[in-house]
Design a protein around this motif. Structure first.
Motif, PDB file in Angstrom:
ATOM      1  N   GLY A 228       1.112  -1.495  -0.410  1.00 55.01           N
ATOM      2  CA  GLY A 228      -0.210   0.113  -0.250  1.00 55.01           C
ATOM      3  C   GLY A 228       0.644   1.387  -0.118  1.00 55.01           C
ATOM      4  O   GLY A 228       0.270   2.489   0.241  1.00 55.01           O
ATOM      5  N   ARG A 229       2.138   1.539  -0.114  1.00 55.12           N
ATOM      6  CA  ARG A 229       3.334   2.065   0.151  1.00 55.12           C
ATOM      7  C   ARG A 229       3.165   2.626  -1.789  1.00 55.12           C
ATOM      8  O   ARG A 229       3.087   2.279  -2.656  1.00 55.12           O
ATOM      9  N   ALA A 230       4.265   4.216  -1.453  1.00 59.11           N
ATOM     10  CA  ALA A 230       4.162   5.014  -3.216  1.00 59.11           C
ATOM     11  C   ALA A 230       5.190   4.587  -3.533  1.00 59.11           C
ATOM     12  O   ALA A 230       6.255   4.406  -2.995  1.00 59.11           O
ATOM     13  N   GLU A 254      -1.026   1.945  -6.311  1.00 58.38           N
ATOM     14  CA  GLU A 254      -2.005   3.301  -5.941  1.00 58.38           C
ATOM     15  C   GLU A 254      -1.667   4.498  -6.512  1.00 58.38           C
ATOM     16  O   GLU A 254      -1.746   5.477  -6.196  1.00 58.38           O
ATOM     17  N   ALA A 255       0.172   4.798  -5.167  1.00 59.51           N
ATOM     18  CA  ALA A 255       0.654   6.377  -5.045  1.00 59.51           C
ATOM     19  C   ALA A 255       1.558   6.536  -6.111  1.00 59.51           C
ATOM     20  O   ALA A 255       2.278   5.259  -6.361  1.00 59.51           O
ATOM     21  N   VAL A 256       1.727   7.489  -6.082  1.00 57.54           N
ATOM     22  CA  VAL A 256       3.178   8.106  -6.648  1.00 57.54           C
ATOM     23  C   VAL A 256       3.748   9.447  -6.568  1.00 57.54           C
ATOM     24  O   VAL A 256       2.289  10.302  -5.919  1.00 57.54           O
ATOM     25  N   ARG A 285      -3.208  10.535 -11.170  1.00 53.31           N
ATOM     26  CA  ARG A 285      -3.505  11.271 -11.552  1.00 53.31           C
ATOM     27  C   ARG A 285      -3.751  11.925  -9.746  1.00 53.31           C
ATOM     28  O   ARG A 285      -3.604  11.928  -9.181  1.00 53.31           O
ATOM     29  N   PRO A 286      -3.625  13.398 -10.299  1.00 52.88           N
ATOM     30  CA  PRO A 286      -3.506  14.406  -8.564  1.00 52.88           C
ATOM     31  C   PRO A 286      -4.882  13.713  -8.037  1.00 52.88           C
ATOM     32  O   PRO A 286      -5.615  13.352  -8.002  1.00 52.88           O
ATOM     33  N   GLY A 287      -3.820  13.861  -6.522  1.00 53.60           N
ATOM     34  CA  GLY A 287      -4.995  12.433  -5.503  1.00 53.60           C
ATOM     35  C   GLY A 287      -5.980  13.647  -4.925  1.00 53.60           C
ATOM     36  O   GLY A 287      -6.953  14.359  -5.602  1.00 53.60           O
ATOM     37  N   ARG A 288      -6.090  13.603  -2.989  1.00 54.08           N
ATOM     38  CA  ARG A 288      -6.991  13.859  -2.406  1.00 54.08           C
ATOM     39  C   ARG A 288      -7.108  15.559  -2.539  1.00 54.08           C
ATOM     40  O   ARG A 288      -8.383  16.493  -2.909  1.00 54.08           O
ATOM     41  N   ASP A 289      -5.926  16.369  -2.310  1.00 52.06           N
ATOM     42  CA  ASP A 289      -5.666  17.784  -2.062  1.00 52.06           C
ATOM     43  C   ASP A 289      -3.990  17.784  -3.121  1.00 52.06           C
ATOM     44  O   ASP A 289      -3.314  17.241  -3.427  1.00 52.06           O
ATOM     45  N   ARG A 295      -2.280   9.587  -7.401  1.00 56.62           N
ATOM     46  CA  ARG A 295      -3.528   7.858  -7.697  1.00 56.62           C
ATOM     47  C   ARG A 295      -4.241   7.607  -8.503  1.00 56.62           C
ATOM     48  O   ARG A 295      -4.285   8.319  -9.490  1.00 56.62           O
ATOM     49  N   ARG A 296      -4.226   6.243  -8.136  1.00 55.22           N
ATOM     50  CA  ARG A 296      -5.359   5.900  -9.573  1.00 55.22           C
ATOM     51  C   ARG A 296      -6.202   6.300 -10.192  1.00 55.22           C
ATOM     52  O   ARG A 296      -7.066   6.894  -8.669  1.00 55.22           O
TER      53      ARG A 296
END
Length: 296
Positions: A228-230, A254-256, A285-289, A295-296
């Motif tokens: 679950g890490r970037a 999940e994350a970059v 794409r850009p994440g939550r903020d 994130r995907r």
């Protein structure tokens, strides 16, 4: 733009990357060094790095100083494996008091910029007890996990040193060690510069053929995705291709995270426009903020 677009091809499609900055969200720089790192000049101050980040319109910056060990705990795996020292080491400890005093200063000076504390842990799976002891005394916001060295005859050697003897074998061993590092250490949040050896590839980085190691890369990415890490896209290294980031995506990543790996303030946020193209071509794409990972 296809998912198989290379970094070199992307350069050709963007005549002026800086002119595009206002059209897109700028990512945080989650990997920056200052003079508190043993391999960074005294002139590389937090203030100058923050000024560069603000100039570029970055939302945040993380000062991730090198956390490496030349003397380690009896409970560390390095001890169990019989490692006795680092070859030709210049590594030095972080001045924790000085680091946090300067961090407080720049946080007060630049309230418009989110400024994170951090460390870049070298070989964290080998130094679990030592890393844990450091973080108990000096907790930080961001922890990067890096593999800079491999064991050889009872010592840790920089990967660049080993490549000249066996480039292919060293690269495959490096990627296998990354899987081990991910699976046996939970202390870091971001895997830094997954293809670090490319920087030192014999005969030049252009000789490195990424596709030759696709299965090994995918094994790393599967392990990282399960954790679950970037994954960091490091813009100091020869820039990862969209193919490589897409492999991470396809393996469930999940994350970059974006990291300049700057050791000089002028390098903060370097090549981030191109890096955004690479990451978006792979599906993130850009994440939550604006402070989040992509994130995907």
């Amino acid at each position: 733009m296809t998912a198989r677009t290379s970094a070199r091809d992307l350069w050709a499609t963007v005549e002026n990357p800086q002119a595009m900055a206002h059209q897109r969200q700028r990512p945080p720089d989650n990997h920056v060094h200052t003079h508190w790192s043993w391999d960074t000049a005294d002139s590389s101050t937090m203030r100058r790095a923050c000024e560069k980040a603000i100039q570029l319109g970055l939302p945040s910056i993380a000062f991730t100083e090198h956390l490496d060990f030349t003397v380690w705990d009896p409970d560390d795996r390095a001890t169990d494996e019989g490692l006795v020292e680092r070859h030709a080491s210049r590594h030095a400890e972080i001045d924790v008091q000085g680091y946090f005093a300067e961090l407080t200063e720049v946080r007060e000076r630049f309230p418009e910029l989110r400024i994170l504390s951090g460390v870049e842990t070298g070989e964290p799976h080998l130094f679990g007890s030592s890393v844990a002891a450091y973080l108990r005394d000096a907790p930080v916001d961001r922890v990067l996990g890096s593999l800079h060295s491999l064991s050889h005859n009872g010592k840790l050697y920089g990967v660049g040193h080993l490549l000249w003897n066996d480039e292919d074998g060293t690269m495959r061993r490096y990627l296998a060690e990354l899987v081990d590092m991910i699976e046996s250490s939970a202390v870091f949040q971001v895997l830094a510069h997954v293809d670090f050896p490319r920087r030192y590839w014999p005969g030049g980085t252009h000789r490195f053929v990424e596709k030759d190691y696709e299965e090994e890369y995918r094994a790393v990415f599967r392990a990282l995705a399960r954790s679950g890490r970037a994954l960091e896209i490091n813009t100091s290294s020869p820039l990862a291709s969209a193919d490589q980031i897409r492999w991470f995506y396809e393996e469930g990543g999940e994350a970059v995270s974006y990291g300049s790996d700057a050791h000089n303030p002028s390098a903060v946020g370097q090549k981030f426009d191109l890096a955004v193209d690479v990451v978006e071509a792979a599906g993130f794409r850009p994440g939550r903020d604006r402070f989040d990972f992509w994130r995907r």
